[in-house]
Write a protein that holds these residues in place. Structure first.
Motif, PDB file in Angstrom:
ATOM      1  N   GLY A 104       0.806  -1.223   0.000  1.00 11.11           N
ATOM      2  CA  GLY A 104       0.000   0.000   0.000  1.00 11.11           C
ATOM      3  C   GLY A 104       0.832   1.262   0.000  1.00 11.11           C
ATOM      4  N   GLU A 105       0.412   2.237   0.808  1.00 13.09           N
ATOM      5  CA  GLU A 105       1.055   3.549   0.837  1.00 13.09           C
ATOM      6  C   GLU A 105       2.493   3.474   1.340  1.00 13.09           C
ATOM      7  N   ALA A 106       2.740   2.658   2.364  1.00 12.72           N
ATOM      8  CA  ALA A 106       4.102   2.527   2.898  1.00 12.72           C
ATOM      9  C   ALA A 106       5.046   1.927   1.854  1.00 12.72           C
ATOM     10  N   GLY A 107       4.575   0.928   1.132  1.00 11.78           N
ATOM     11  CA  GLY A 107       5.391   0.333   0.082  1.00 11.78           C
ATOM     12  C   GLY A 107       5.639   1.296  -1.065  1.00 11.78           C
ATOM     13  N   ARG A 108       4.626   2.094  -1.395  1.00 17.98           N
ATOM     14  CA  ARG A 108       4.779   3.068  -2.480  1.00 17.98           C
ATOM     15  C   ARG A 108       5.837   4.109  -2.131  1.00 17.98           C
ATOM     16  N   LYS A 109       5.842   4.565  -0.876  1.00 16.68           N
ATOM     17  CA  LYS A 109       6.845   5.545  -0.450  1.00 16.68           C
ATOM     18  C   LYS A 109       8.253   4.956  -0.504  1.00 16.68           C
ATOM     19  N   LYS A 110       8.383   3.686  -0.119  1.00 19.75           N
ATOM     20  CA  LYS A 110       9.689   3.034  -0.166  1.00 19.75           C
ATOM     21  C   LYS A 110      10.168   2.892  -1.600  1.00 19.75           C
ATOM     22  N   ILE A 111       9.272   2.512  -2.514  1.00 19.31           N
ATOM     23  CA  ILE A 111       9.634   2.386  -3.934  1.00 19.31           C
ATOM     24  C   ILE A 111      10.037   3.742  -4.503  1.00 19.31           C
ATOM     25  N   THR A 112       9.316   4.799  -4.109  1.00 20.00           N
ATOM     26  CA  THR A 112       9.661   6.152  -4.565  1.00 20.00           C
ATOM     27  C   THR A 112      11.043   6.553  -4.094  1.00 20.00           C
ATOM     28  N   GLN A 113      11.382   6.213  -2.838  1.00 21.17           N
ATOM     29  CA  GLN A 113      12.705   6.538  -2.295  1.00 21.17           C
ATOM     30  C   GLN A 113      13.801   5.788  -3.051  1.00 21.17           C
ATOM     31  N   ILE A 114      13.578   4.500  -3.331  1.00 20.19           N
ATOM     32  CA  ILE A 114      14.560   3.710  -4.079  1.00 20.19           C
ATOM     33  C   ILE A 114      14.722   4.274  -5.496  1.00 20.19           C
ATOM     34  N   THR A 115      13.602   4.690  -6.102  1.00 17.76           N
ATOM     35  CA  THR A 115      13.646   5.254  -7.450  1.00 17.76           C
ATOM     36  C   THR A 115      14.463   6.539  -7.483  1.00 17.76           C
ATOM     37  N   ARG A 116      14.351   7.350  -6.442  1.00 16.26           N
ATOM     38  CA  ARG A 116      15.139   8.593  -6.381  1.00 16.26           C
ATOM     39  C   ARG A 116      16.629   8.292  -6.307  1.00 16.26           C
ATOM     40  N   TYR A 117      17.014   7.333  -5.470  1.00 15.96           N
ATOM     41  CA  TYR A 117      18.429   6.965  -5.371  1.00 15.96           C
ATOM     42  C   TYR A 117      18.934   6.422  -6.708  1.00 15.96           C
ATOM     43  N   ALA A 118      18.118   5.589  -7.357  1.00 16.84           N
ATOM     44  CA  ALA A 118      18.508   5.038  -8.663  1.00 16.84           C
ATOM     45  C   ALA A 118      18.624   6.143  -9.706  1.00 16.84           C
ATOM     46  N   THR A 119      17.775   7.174  -9.592  1.00 19.80           N
ATOM     47  CA  THR A 119      17.841   8.303 -10.522  1.00 19.80           C
ATOM     48  C   THR A 119      19.165   9.044 -10.398  1.00 19.80           C
ATOM     49  N   VAL A 120      19.609   9.280  -9.160  1.00 19.93           N
ATOM     50  CA  VAL A 120      20.885   9.957  -8.943  1.00 19.93           C
ATOM     51  C   VAL A 120      22.029   9.135  -9.522  1.00 19.93           C
ATOM     52  N   LEU A 121      21.988   7.824  -9.320  1.00 13.99           N
ATOM     53  CA  LEU A 121      23.045   6.953  -9.835  1.00 13.99           C
ATOM     54  C   LEU A 121      23.069   6.973 -11.365  1.00 13.99           C
ATOM     55  N   LEU A 122      21.898   6.796 -11.987  1.00 14.53           N
ATOM     56  CA  LEU A 122      21.829   6.786 -13.448  1.00 14.53           C
ATOM     57  C   LEU A 122      22.218   8.146 -14.032  1.00 14.53           C
ATOM     58  N   ALA A 123      21.739   9.222 -13.409  1.00 12.92           N
ATOM     59  CA  ALA A 123      22.069  10.569 -13.900  1.00 12.92           C
ATOM     60  C   ALA A 123      23.570  10.823 -13.837  1.00 12.92           C
ATOM     61  N   SER A 124      24.231  10.362 -12.770  1.00 10.15           N
ATOM     62  CA  SER A 124      25.678  10.546 -12.644  1.00 10.15           C
ATOM     63  C   SER A 124      26.425   9.784 -13.732  1.00 10.15           C
ATOM     64  N   MET A 125      25.988   8.549 -13.988  1.00  7.72           N
ATOM     65  CA  MET A 125      26.631   7.748 -15.027  1.00  7.72           C
ATOM     66  C   MET A 125      26.421   8.374 -16.407  1.00  7.72           C
ATOM     67  N   GLN A 126      25.191   8.798 -16.679  1.00  2.00           N
ATOM     68  CA  GLN A 126      24.907   9.404 -17.981  1.00  2.00           C
ATOM     69  C   GLN A 126      25.607  10.748 -18.130  1.00  2.00           C
ATOM     70  N   ALA A 127      25.708  11.502 -17.044  1.00  5.53           N
ATOM     71  CA  ALA A 127      26.410  12.788 -17.095  1.00  5.53           C
ATOM     72  C   ALA A 127      27.887  12.588 -17.425  1.00  5.53           C
ATOM     73  N   PHE A 128      28.501  11.543 -16.863  1.00  6.29           N
ATOM     74  CA  PHE A 128      29.893  11.238 -17.201  1.00  6.29           C
ATOM     75  C   PHE A 128      30.021  10.898 -18.688  1.00  6.29           C
ATOM     76  N   GLY A 129      29.055  10.103 -19.204  1.00  6.64           N
ATOM     77  CA  GLY A 129      29.075   9.770 -20.620  1.00  6.64           C
ATOM     78  C   GLY A 129      28.917  10.991 -21.510  1.00  6.64           C
ATOM     79  N   VAL A 130      28.044  11.921 -21.105  1.00  6.42           N
ATOM     80  CA  VAL A 130      27.845  13.150 -21.884  1.00  6.42           C
ATOM     81  C   VAL A 130      29.115  13.993 -21.870  1.00  6.42           C
ATOM     82  N   SER A 131      29.790  14.064 -20.732  1.00  3.00           N
ATOM     83  CA  SER A 131      31.027  14.857 -20.652  1.00  3.00           C
ATOM     84  C   SER A 131      32.094  14.298 -21.583  1.00  3.00           C
ATOM     85  N   ARG A 132      32.217  12.966 -21.650  1.00  7.11           N
ATOM     86  CA  ARG A 132      33.198  12.366 -22.555  1.00  7.11           C
ATOM     87  C   ARG A 132      32.780  12.544 -24.011  1.00  7.11           C
TER      88      ARG A 132
END
Length: 440
Positions: A104-132
């Motif tokens: 329910g709501e508690a699980g949705r909040k946890k998934i949202t938090q994990i998605t945010r962390y994954a977004t930072v990781l993916l954005a950092s990797m893609q940003a490095f690729g764009v810089s190169r």
């Protein structure tokens, strides 16, 4: 229709939500015009012309032209979308994510938090690729980055990652305090940002006599028909009747009502086109880096958007990914088990395994015409370019990812506005006169 627009601004809460949404969308567009430090914009504009019909061009479309300009929002909101898709796919494989989806709501909040962390990781990797990519990119013998180094790489990674996180925050604020889905609205506004330039180009062609006014009127008519077709594809559904048995709990009687399970013709939405487009653009993306390899360049002609081989491969991939993503998004076994737990059944079908098989059989049949219709909508812009002198900028609004996203997000936003109007006894956009007839 005009009365409905007037009613929107009569409701203080709805007016505040709309103005708040428009303000944040305006901020999201401002960032697409602020370049990152350390690049030569003139050289980049020349080099960016080779990105069309590649993965970079697809990325640039979702970023609203920010990618080819190397601005602070160059990555757009795509790292967040990618992270959300990855988490959703993991939910069909790993029990941990399946358990979170059922909490329910508690699980949705946890998934949202994990998605945010994954977004930072993916954005950092893609940003490095764009810089190169920017460091190695050259046009007419001039480098895009005059002074490359570790400082430029770190600054680019920090700038692009921060831009993506800020866009993600803007989208969440729109969803919570504005109107509509914030992430989807940002993508739609980025896609529509190309429309003014396309209109200006068409006006110039008409004024110079290159294209007649009648031809543009016919194109407008084709667009209206195609939009209506996409609306029907988006809203089309097959209703499976469901009956709930009566249950006596204490002094209360539950159940006994009839309802239905809506199986959408296009359950997968726009995702099959995005997945298929990403795959068919890979050969062109590889060819962009190996311009001197003759055998590779000769094979690239089969993957040009005006070639029939490209259309066939693209269409087959869309059909495949439509079934693939539908199987992930809709689980007939889970639906059948939930119905059985709450005393629901399909008339004439045994609960449990037989119900799951019945739903899966209907879903398979409904998805088949939906997948072919989706493939037609995706390929139609290329057919239009082949048959007429329309360029890619204009043809992209006649189907494909752009039109599906704009129609889907537009319908969702209108439905939310209409719900606000109807709860306050105003007529909505889609069912004019509904509340009047009830009061009458």
């Amino acid at each position: 229709m005009m009365q409905s627009f007037k009613s929107v601004f009569k409701i203080h809460e709805l007016r505040q939500k709309i103005l708040f949404t428009l303000f944040l969308l305006f901020i999201s567009r401002v960032g697409t015009h602020i370049p990152i430090p350390g690049i030569d914009s003139q050289v980049l504009s020349i080099a960016a012309k080779s990105m069309q019909n590649t993965l970079l061009g697809l990325y640039d479309m979702f970023a609203g032209g920010a990618f080819k300009k190397a601005t602070v929002f160059a990555l757009g909101i795509m790292p967040y979308i990618s992270a959300s898709i990855i988490i959703q796919l993991l939910g069909s494989v790993f029990p941990y994510f399946q358990r979170l989806q059922k909490e329910g709501e508690a699980g949705r909040k946890k998934i949202t938090q994990i998605t945010r962390y994954a977004t930072v990781l993916l954005a950092s990797m893609q940003a490095f690729g764009v810089s190169r990519l920017l460091v190695n990119l050259r046009a007419e013998g001039m480098p895009v980055v005059p002074y490359p180094g570790i400082g430029f790489t770190l600054l680019t990674m920090l700038t692009l990652t921060s831009g993506t996180i800020f866009l993600m925050w803007l989208g969440e604020q729109i969803t919570e305090r504005g109107i509509g889905n914030g992430i989807s609205l940002i993508i739609m506004v980025n896609i529509m940002s190309r429309l003014p330039q396309v209109i200006i180009q068409e006006y110039i062609l008409i004024s110079q006599g290159i294209r007649s006014l009648i031809a543009d009127v016919l194109l407008l008519g084709v667009m209206v028909v195609l939009i209506a077709f996409v609306v029907l594809l988006t809203q089309g559904k097959r209703k499976i009747p469901v009956q709930y048995a009566k249950r006596v709990v204490g002094r209360k009687i539950y159940g006994g009502q009839s309802t239905h399970i809506p199986l959408r013709v296009n359950t997968a939405g726009v995702m099959p086109i995005i997945f298929a487009q990403a795959l068919v653009f890979i050969p062109n993306s590889i060819g962009m880096w190996f311009e001197n390899v003759e055998w590779l360049q000769s094979g690239m002609r089969y993957f040009n958007v005006d070639h029939y081989v490209y259309w066939i491969i693209f269409g087959l991939l869309i059909v495949f990914f439509t079934y693939f993503y539908t199987a992930i998004a809709f689980n007939p076994t889970e639906v059948a088990d939930n119905m059985k737990k709450h005393g629901g059944f399909i008339p004439g079908i045994r609960p449990g395994k037989r119900t799951a098989e019945y739903i899966d059989n209907i879903l398979t049949r409904v998805t088949l015409p939906g997948s072919f219709a989706l493939a037609f909508v995706a390929i139609f812009p290329y057919i239009l370019m082949k048959a007429t002198d329309v360029n890619y900028s204009l043809a992209s609004f006649f189907g494909g990812t752009s039109l599906l996203i704009m129609v889907g997000v537009g319908l969702d936003t209108l439905q939310q506005i209409e719900s606000h109007l109807l709860t306050r006894h105003y007529d909505g956009f889609m069912k004019s006169g509904k509340m009047k007839s009830r009061r009458g």
